[in-house]
Design a protein around this motif. Structure first.
Motif, PDB file in Angstrom:
ATOM      1  N   UNK A   1       8.458  32.525 -44.365  1.00 46.64           N
ATOM      2  CA  UNK A   1       7.841  32.036 -45.600  1.00 46.64           C
ATOM      3  C   UNK A   1       6.347  31.838 -45.413  1.00 46.64           C
ATOM      4  N   UNK A   2       5.913  31.822 -44.168  1.00 50.58           N
ATOM      5  CA  UNK A   2       4.491  31.681 -43.839  1.00 50.58           C
ATOM      6  C   UNK A   2       4.130  32.745 -42.812  1.00 50.58           C
ATOM      7  N   UNK A   3       2.904  33.199 -42.859  1.00 50.65           N
ATOM      8  CA  UNK A   3       2.470  34.284 -41.979  1.00 50.65           C
ATOM      9  C   UNK A   3       1.057  34.020 -41.476  1.00 50.65           C
ATOM     10  N   UNK A   4       0.678  34.772 -40.488  1.00 51.74           N
ATOM     11  CA  UNK A   4      -0.692  34.748 -39.977  1.00 51.74           C
ATOM     12  C   UNK A   4      -1.129  36.201 -39.817  1.00 51.74           C
ATOM     13  N   UNK A   5      -2.027  36.712 -40.687  1.00 46.73           N
ATOM     14  CA  UNK A   5      -2.829  35.994 -41.682  1.00 46.73           C
ATOM     15  C   UNK A   5      -2.020  35.651 -42.938  1.00 46.73           C
ATOM     16  N   UNK A   6      -2.599  34.766 -43.749  1.00 41.88           N
ATOM     17  CA  UNK A   6      -2.003  34.371 -45.017  1.00 41.88           C
ATOM     18  C   UNK A   6      -3.106  34.140 -46.036  1.00 41.88           C
TER      19      UNK A   6
END
Length: 303
Positions: A246-251
């Motif tokens: 549900x979250x990433x890097x980059x975002x």
């Protein structure tokens, strides 16, 4: 004279507040309130999902005493808090919504829902076996209020829940994070719920991932940089691990990024909090904090 508040919701929408409360309503959309009106603001609740637009206001509030967020994580807010100002997070606000999404991501990934969705789009009927959540071992890394809400929702699925926190809580069956290397190889699902700190940035690195068992599922509902994206991509591309993020890097994750098309990967765009569960809980939290401030009491969720 009552304190002045800068809030994203009108007092009548929050409910249960004194009728004479001095409030400026601004939800982060549109022009900022006039500078002369902001001079007396003591309590500022940052608008949800638009708090980036509100952060530049902080240095221009000379009377500011409390900054309240509507997010549990404050890694992007704390660097902007002026010296001497109290910062409070929204612990508990997103428990139900984020725990629901974590369960959804686990079930969808294990049961092959993205695959079946593609079959539906193609008009193809193809029965096959997929993993069940039942009888799986789920490791929850970060056992705060959201982790506890997740565990309560997972147990009825007949799976084993293994919670980890910074320190062991033997009476609650909570393991210390120092036990992580020994527990990782035993987990079928690893759910990340840790805050982003210097210690947790890239906590999930190549070594962490290598200790996970073949075919295990990594679920990130914490913060993107907790995971080393390049290390995760190597494991996903090899087909050894699966991920639900549900979250990433980059975002935000840019178009064309390899994570979008990595094998065995399900991505949602940081929607753990935004749901119908948000607004009533946000208003309840804000009402309690304002009433405490009016009574001269210590605020809840102080960081």
């Amino acid at each position: 004279m009552s304190a002045r508040y800068l809030l994203p919701y009108a007092p009548e929408d929050i409910g249960g507040l004194p009728a004479d409360l001095d409030v400026i309503v601004w939800d982060g959309d549109g022009p900022q309130p006039p500078a002369q009106e902001l001079q007396g603001v003591e309590f500022f609740c940052l608008p949800y999902m638009r708090h980036g637009a509100a952060l530049p206001l902080l240095p221009s509030l000379p009377s500011l005493k409390i900054v309240q967020t509507l997010t549990a994580g404050m890694d992007d807010v704390l660097p902007h808090i002026p010296p001497g100002v109290t910062a409070c997070n929204a612990r508990g606000l997103h428990d139900a919504s984020t725990a629901e999404l974590a369960v959804t991501l686990i079930l969808a990934s294990l049961r092959g829902i993205p695959y079946f969705s593609r079959l539906q789009a193609e008009g193809r009927w193809s029965q096959e076996f997929h993993d069940s959540l039942a009888d799986r071992r789920v490791l929850i890394l970060g056992y705060g209020s959201i982790g506890q809400a997740l565990a309560a929702r997972l147990l009825p699925f007949e799976c084993e829940v293994v919670p980890l926190a910074r320190r062991a809580r033997p009476g609650e069956g909570v393991h210390a994070v120092t036990e992580l290397p020994a527990l990782l190889p035993t987990a079928d699902v690893v759910v990340l719920l840790t805050p982003l700190t210097p210690e947790t940035r890239h906590l999930v690195d190549a070594g962490f991932l290598a200790r996970m068992k073949d075919g295990a599922l990594l679920v990130n509902v914490a913060r993107g940089p907790v995971v080393d994206t390049e290390a995760l991509l190597k494991e996903l591309s090899a087909g050894r691990l699966r991920a639900a993020l549900d979250v990433t890097d980059p975002e935000p994750l840019p178009a064309g990024h390899p994570l979008w098309h990595a094998p065995g990967t399900l991505i949602t765009p940081h929607v753990g909090g935004p749901s119908s569960a948000f607004l009533p809980r946000a208003k309840r939290l804000l009402r309690g904090q304002i009433l405490r401030y009016e009574r001269g009491e210590e605020p809840a969720n102080r960081i």
